[in-house]
Design a protein around this motif. Structure first.
Motif, short mmCIF file in Angstrom:
data_model
loop_
_atom_site.label_atom_id
_atom_site.label_comp_id
_atom_site.label_asym_id
_atom_site.label_seq_id
_atom_site.Cartn_x
_atom_site.Cartn_y
_atom_site.Cartn_z
N TRP A 254 39.92 34.68 36.73
CA TRP A 254 40.25 36.04 36.36
C TRP A 254 41.69 36.44 36.70
O TRP A 254 42.28 37.22 35.96
N PRO A 255 42.28 35.96 37.78
CA PRO A 255 43.67 36.36 38.04
C PRO A 255 44.60 36.03 36.86
O PRO A 255 45.49 36.82 36.54
N GLY A 256 44.39 34.91 36.21
CA GLY A 256 45.19 34.57 35.05
C GLY A 256 44.93 35.53 33.90
O GLY A 256 45.85 35.90 33.16
N PHE A 257 43.67 35.94 33.73
CA PHE A 257 43.31 36.89 32.68
C PHE A 257 43.92 38.26 32.97
O PHE A 257 44.43 38.92 32.07
N VAL A 258 43.88 38.66 34.23
CA VAL A 258 44.49 39.93 34.64
C VAL A 258 45.98 39.91 34.31
O VAL A 258 46.52 40.89 33.76
#
Length: 94
Positions: free
Chosen positions: A47-51
């Protein structure tokens, strides 16, 4: 899934957040014909990459909106001149 596409949404286009399950959201952009849905990875560790991507999309959308607002009248005038030329009419550039 890999894809490369260009979409010109019609004036009915909207963007919204959709809740698609327990603790899952999606960004949905749709018009009267098509829908584009962006969903985060199922693996929360990614998720950090998606954020990061969502923030880039937000910033890019703001920049594109600013550009369109600043140059709208110029583009309209240019298209009007092109349409007149296509129809064989004289167009003054003054």
């Amino acid at each position: 899934m890999a894809f490369d596409t260009r979409w010109n949404p019609d004036p009915t286009a909207t963007a919204s957040v959709q809740f698609v399950g327990h603790r899952m959201v999606a960004i949905e952009i749709k018009d009267s014909r098509e829908t584009l849905t962006l969903v985060p990875p199922t693996d929360a560790r990614k998720w950090p990459g998606f954020v990061k991507l969502m923030r880039q999309v937000r910033d890019a959308a703001e920049q594109a909106a600013d550009f369109c607002e600043r140059h709208q009248s110029e583009v309209r005038s240019e298209h009007f001149r092109e349409e007149m030329i296509d129809e064989g009419e004289e167009v003054s550039t003054q």
